[in-house]
Design an enzyme around this catalytic site. Structure first.
Site, PDB file in Angstrom:
ATOM      1  N   ARG A  78       5.556  11.710  -3.216  1.00  0.00           N
ATOM      2  CA  ARG A  78       5.751  12.955  -2.485  1.00  0.00           C
ATOM      3  C   ARG A  78       5.485  12.718  -0.998  1.00  0.00           C
ATOM      4  O   ARG A  78       4.583  11.969  -0.638  1.00  0.00           O
ATOM      5  CB  ARG A  78       4.815  14.045  -3.003  1.00  0.00           C
ATOM      6  N   TYR A 220      13.171  11.090  -5.405  1.00  0.00           N
ATOM      7  CA  TYR A 220      12.087  10.771  -6.335  1.00  0.00           C
ATOM      8  C   TYR A 220      11.178  11.956  -6.655  1.00  0.00           C
ATOM      9  O   TYR A 220      10.781  12.715  -5.766  1.00  0.00           O
ATOM     10  CB  TYR A 220      11.235   9.633  -5.761  1.00  0.00           C
ATOM     11  N   LYS A 229       6.932  20.659  -8.670  1.00  0.00           N
ATOM     12  CA  LYS A 229       5.972  21.089  -7.640  1.00  0.00           C
ATOM     13  C   LYS A 229       6.537  22.210  -6.763  1.00  0.00           C
ATOM     14  O   LYS A 229       5.818  23.144  -6.408  1.00  0.00           O
ATOM     15  CB  LYS A 229       5.571  19.900  -6.767  1.00  0.00           C
ATOM     16  N   HIS A 249      -2.354  23.734 -10.559  1.00  0.00           N
ATOM     17  CA  HIS A 249      -2.108  22.312 -10.836  1.00  0.00           C
ATOM     18  C   HIS A 249      -3.092  21.858 -11.923  1.00  0.00           C
ATOM     19  O   HIS A 249      -4.061  21.169 -11.644  1.00  0.00           O
ATOM     20  CB  HIS A 249      -2.324  21.540  -9.526  1.00  0.00           C
ATOM     21  N   SER A 271      -3.690  14.767  -7.787  1.00  0.00           N
ATOM     22  CA  SER A 271      -2.732  13.802  -8.319  1.00  0.00           C
ATOM     23  C   SER A 271      -3.397  12.445  -8.544  1.00  0.00           C
ATOM     24  O   SER A 271      -4.161  11.979  -7.702  1.00  0.00           O
ATOM     25  CB  SER A 271      -1.568  13.623  -7.348  1.00  0.00           C
ATOM     26  N   CYS A 273      -5.678  11.647 -10.674  1.00  0.00           N
ATOM     27  CA  CYS A 273      -7.124  11.732 -10.905  1.00  0.00           C
ATOM     28  C   CYS A 273      -7.461  12.077 -12.355  1.00  0.00           C
ATOM     29  O   CYS A 273      -8.584  12.478 -12.653  1.00  0.00           O
ATOM     30  CB  CYS A 273      -7.759  12.740  -9.964  1.00  0.00           C
ATOM     31  N   ASP A 296       0.108  18.961 -16.378  1.00  0.00           N
ATOM     32  CA  ASP A 296       0.208  19.038 -14.917  1.00  0.00           C
ATOM     33  C   ASP A 296       0.165  20.448 -14.338  1.00  0.00           C
ATOM     34  O   ASP A 296      -0.382  20.645 -13.272  1.00  0.00           O
ATOM     35  CB  ASP A 296       1.503  18.340 -14.455  1.00  0.00           C
ATOM     36  N   ARG A 391       6.096   5.869 -12.535  1.00  0.00           N
ATOM     37  CA  ARG A 391       5.940   6.972 -13.505  1.00  0.00           C
ATOM     38  C   ARG A 391       6.820   6.790 -14.738  1.00  0.00           C
ATOM     39  O   ARG A 391       7.896   6.194 -14.667  1.00  0.00           O
ATOM     40  CB  ARG A 391       6.354   8.288 -12.830  1.00  0.00           C
ATOM     41  N   GLY A 518     -11.687   8.444 -23.484  1.00  0.00           N
ATOM     42  CA  GLY A 518     -12.073   9.107 -24.736  1.00  0.00           C
ATOM     43  C   GLY A 518     -13.501   9.635 -24.724  1.00  0.00           C
ATOM     44  O   GLY A 518     -13.822  10.633 -25.377  1.00  0.00           O
TER      45      GLY A 518
HETATM   46  P1  GTP Z   1      -0.518  13.668 -11.381  1.00  0.00           P
HETATM   47  O1  GTP Z   1       0.343  13.466 -12.561  1.00  0.00           O
HETATM   48  O2  GTP Z   1      -0.116  12.865 -10.170  1.00  0.00           O
HETATM   49  O3  GTP Z   1      -0.768  15.101 -11.000  1.00  0.00           O
HETATM   50  O4  GTP Z   1      -1.965  13.021 -11.711  1.00  0.00           O
HETATM   51  P2  GTP Z   1      -2.897  13.093 -13.018  1.00  0.00           P
HETATM   52  O5  GTP Z   1      -4.088  13.937 -12.660  1.00  0.00           O
HETATM   53  O6  GTP Z   1      -2.158  13.417 -14.239  1.00  0.00           O
HETATM   54  O7  GTP Z   1      -3.412  11.607 -13.089  1.00  0.00           O
HETATM   55  P3  GTP Z   1      -3.501  10.605 -14.337  1.00  0.00           P
HETATM   56  O8  GTP Z   1      -4.077  11.217 -15.570  1.00  0.00           O
HETATM   57  O9  GTP Z   1      -2.217   9.932 -14.485  1.00  0.00           O
HETATM   58  O10 GTP Z   1      -4.598   9.629 -13.709  1.00  0.00           O
HETATM   59  C1  GTP Z   1      -4.329   8.353 -13.475  1.00  0.00           C
HETATM   60  C2  GTP Z   1      -5.497   7.577 -12.901  1.00  0.00           C
HETATM   61  O11 GTP Z   1      -6.788   8.110 -13.217  1.00  0.00           O
HETATM   62  C3  GTP Z   1      -5.452   6.185 -13.499  1.00  0.00           C
HETATM   63  O12 GTP Z   1      -5.796   5.287 -12.490  1.00  0.00           O
HETATM   64  C4  GTP Z   1      -6.511   6.261 -14.581  1.00  0.00           C
HETATM   65  O13 GTP Z   1      -6.996   4.998 -14.906  1.00  0.00           O
HETATM   66  C5  GTP Z   1      -7.553   7.147 -13.919  1.00  0.00           C
HETATM   67  N1  GTP Z   1      -8.408   7.827 -14.893  1.00  0.00           N
HETATM   68  C6  GTP Z   1      -8.073   8.848 -15.707  1.00  0.00           C
HETATM   69  N2  GTP Z   1      -9.128   9.238 -16.473  1.00  0.00           N
HETATM   70  C7  GTP Z   1     -10.161   8.430 -16.102  1.00  0.00           C
HETATM   71  C8  GTP Z   1     -11.527   8.349 -16.501  1.00  0.00           C
HETATM   72  O14 GTP Z   1     -12.006   9.092 -17.341  1.00  0.00           O
HETATM   73  N3  GTP Z   1     -12.283   7.397 -15.874  1.00  0.00           N
HETATM   74  C9  GTP Z   1     -11.771   6.571 -14.912  1.00  0.00           C
HETATM   75  N4  GTP Z   1     -12.577   5.670 -14.355  1.00  0.00           N
HETATM   76  N5  GTP Z   1     -10.493   6.614 -14.528  1.00  0.00           N
HETATM   77  C10 GTP Z   1      -9.704   7.542 -15.099  1.00  0.00           C
HETATM   78 MN    MN Z   2      -0.100  13.535 -14.592  1.00  0.00          MN
HETATM   79 MN    MN Z   3       0.545  16.626 -10.508  1.00  0.00          MN
END
Ligand code: GTP
Ligand code: MN
Ligand code: MN
Length: 609
Positions: A78, A220, A229, A249, A271, A273, A296, A391, A518
């Site tokens: 983005r 993209y 979004k 979000h 995003s 996270c 999302d 993605r 988990g």
């Molecule tokens: P968008 O789709 O962009 O809105 O983001 P999202 O919030 O769905 O992010 P996503 O779940 O894809 O997060 C991806 C990143 O977060 C990766 O680098 C994961 O390894 C990390 N991640 C997710 N959950 C955890 C966790 O519990 N611990 C740690 N250390 N990393 C995490």
């Molecule tokens: Mn996501």
């Molecule tokens: Mn998102």
């Protein structure tokens, strides 16, 4: 949804037809095609993408009916600095958005759009975000000159003839969001196309009063799939403010306890996270079950019983690929392995499969997202096979743990809202807010280190209110007030409880303190037990934090000292946070809701500053 095989050309809806004709006259495509949603159309569009070199078909046995794409290296995320909220009054876009006068922007963009689809096909995609049978069906029509967008939109939203027919049935009263997209890459006679057409000049523009979207130059993700979004967050947040609901979000998950009690949780993290991970969580604690409703976006409205009900307006997952594997997200792996998916900016293996950093079975050789040879040796030297914001785009219906309630247009009643971000320090594993207003303060001051999901520097701490910084379609101060008002309008006992989590705290060696993934089920369990009045907590300056004993650590391989570290509230660290929060709030001037200033004053008093 079933759709007739023959393409429907044009519509009996006069207003829609007039807009499509007007756009075609301006952009001068070779032909106009109305998207039906049929299987035959999927084949036609993906065949065309394969012929153009944009798509490579993956091995049918490994990833059935799935495709690989690599974008132009300049078009990978983005573009927040090119994203505008063009409200009539500048002050309505607020201090966190880019703004330009809507008429000036339209003049500028009409100049860019003039002839911009020459040599290409213009597709008209009728779509609905949320359920077509919803009491308030949220229609949109995206016009695009990108086959990649057509294929991706069909995965991410309910598209095609059934939607158009519903719009036609409702007649000129049907409200839909017109969403215009162009790659900005016209083809002159005989000009050879490139694999990923786009334009270095990009504009992602929302006109909030008109509920309209114009996008130019990027092919993209959130820049181009305009139902996501642009509509479901930026435009929908404006509709939600006007109509008394919320567009957030947030993921939506269903949690079932060993006693078969069911809870629905929404969670807003910035995003990259962890929303997609948490949405499909595989709990490590026996007897607890998670099912997914969305990963999302959550639209939340009050039900007749006074509770807040959430629906996921989307139809697919557009998930961050790197880091996804059988350990971190086995449910996402199972979903994509069923096929019918598009993978963008990951690596392509020599046997026609995909790979990315963090996935099992590292190949001895692959083609990187940049089209270069990639080997584990290069990987060890720091060369990435996949872009950090690569993605997978996959149908939600393929998810084995999709909750049946996903198909209920009424949505599900939310018991808890989680906010969270990426913070190496300061923010403990989980904090419970005292009440809705305090939870709104937690959301309004949410901070996170930046990620690759948007262009710009990575790893810088910034405020990302409610994980919505790039997505609030109006003045963020007014958005905070809307949150406060939602709380005031409801029976407090029926509102979700708000929690603030941080999976990303680090120790002195830079390792994550909390194992995450988990194991996060243990935090969900604590939150539910707080709601049920069963779990213990300590009251700290920032809210209620678990006692180490109140977290279920059965079977958790973790040093108790580490857990204590994860739960620590260090007042000195929080004192250092105060000037940053004050600087953030100062942006809003008089428009900062008094209730949030009162919350900040209370926090300062508790910290003794
Ligand atoms: P968008 O789709 O962009 O809105 O983001 P999202 O919030 O769905 O992010 P996503 O779940 O894809 O997060 C991806 C990143 O977060 C990766 O680098 C994961 O390894 C990390 N991640 C997710 N959950 C955890 C966790 O519990 N611990 C740690 N250390 N990393 C995490
Ligand atoms: Mn996501
Ligand atoms: Mn998102």
């Amino acid at each position: 949804m079933t759709a007739p095989a023959a393409p429907v050309q044009g519509t009996t809806h006069a207003g829609l037809q007039a807009w499509v004709d007007e756009v075609a006259a301006m952009t001068t495509p070779d032909e106009v095609v109305w998207v039906t949603g049929s299987d035959e159309e999927w084949t036609r569009v993906t065949d065309k993408l394969v012929a153009a070199g944009t798509f490579i078909k993956l091995d049918e046995a490994k990833k059935p009916n799935s495709f690989y794409a690599a974008s132009d290296p300049s078009d990978v995320a983005r573009v927040e600095d090119r994203t505008y909220i063009c409200s009539v009054d500048e002050k309505d876009s607020g201090p966190t958005n880019n703004w330009m006068d809507p008429n000036e922007m339209k003049d500028l963009m009409r100049g860019l759009y003039a002839g911009c689809m020459t040599g290409r096909t213009m597709y008209v995609i009728p779509f609905v975000m949320g359920h077509i049978e919803s009491e308030h069906p949220m229609f949109g029509v995206e016009i695009t000159d990108s086959e990649y967008v057509v294929a991706s939109m069909r995965v991410m939203a309910r598209c095609g003839t059934p939607v158009l027919e519903r719009i036609e049935e409702l007649g000129e009263d049907a409200k839909y969001v017109p969403a215009l997209h162009s790659l900005g890459a016209p083809l002159e006679d005989g000009q050879q196309d490139v694999k990923w057409p786009c334009n270095p000049e990009k504009y992602i523009v929302q006109f909030p009063e008109e509920r309209m979207i114009w996008s130019y130059g990027s092919g993209y993700g959130g820049n181009a799939l305009l139902g996501k979004k642009c509509y479901s967050l930026r435009i929908a947040s404006v509709m939600a403010r006007d109509e008394g609901w919320m567009a957030e979000h947030m993921l939506i998950l269903k949690l079932t306890s060993p006693e078969q009690q069911v809870y629905y949780i929404a969670a807003g993290f910035p995003s990259a996270c962890g929303k997609t991970n948490l949405a499909m969580l595989k709990p490590t604690i026996p007897g607890w079950k998670v099912e997914t409703l969305g990963d999302d976006i959550a639209w939340m409205r009050f039900g007749k019983d006074g509770r807040l009900y959430a629906v996921n307006p989307e139809f697919g997952f557009f998930g961050v690929a790197p880091g996804t594997n059988e350990h971190t997200n086995p449910n996402a792996m199972a979903t994509i392995n069923k096929g019918n998916s598009v993978f963008t900016n990951v690596a392509l293996t020599d046997d026609g499969d995909i790979w990315w950093e963090g996935l099992e079975n590292t190949p001895a050789h692959a083609t990187s997202w940049k089209g270069e040879d990639w080997t584990p040796e290069k990987g060890a030297a720091g060369e990435l096979s996949s872009h950090a914001n690569s993605r997978y785009c996959t149908p939600i219906k393929q998810c084995d743990i999709l909750a049946p309630e996903y198909d209920d247009p009424q949505g599900v009643p939310i018991s808890a809202i989680f906010f969270g971000g990426r913070r190496k320090t300061t923010v403990p594993l989980v904090t419970e807010s005292r009440d809705w207003t305090h939870g709104t303060f937690m959301g309004a001051t949410l901070s996170s280190e930046t990620t690759a999901a948007a262009t710009g520097e990575v790893g810088v701490v910034r405020r990302d209110p409610m994980a919505m910084l790039p997505f609030i379609g109006y003045d963020a101060g007014d958005y905070f007030q809307h949150w406060i008002d939602i709380g005031k309008s409801a029976d407090a006992s029926k509102l979700p409880k708000i929690f603030y989590v941080n999976w990303f705290r680090r120790d002195e060696e830079g390792n994550f303190v909390w194992p995450g993934f988990g194991e996060n089920a243990r935090v969900l369990k604590w939150a539910i037990e707080r709601i049920e009045g069963k779990a213990a907590a300590v009251e700290t300056a920032i809210g209620h934090v678990p006692t180490p004993e109140s977290i279920d650590t059965d079977g958790l391989d973790m040093d108790p000292a580490e857990l204590a570290k994860a739960l620590t509230v260090d007042n000195e660290e929080w004192k250092a946070e105060i000037p940053q929060i004050e600087e953030w709030f100062a942006k809003f001037g008089d428009n900062l809701p008094t209730a949030l200033q009162v919350e900040l004053d209370g926090l300062k008093a508790r910290l003794g500053v």
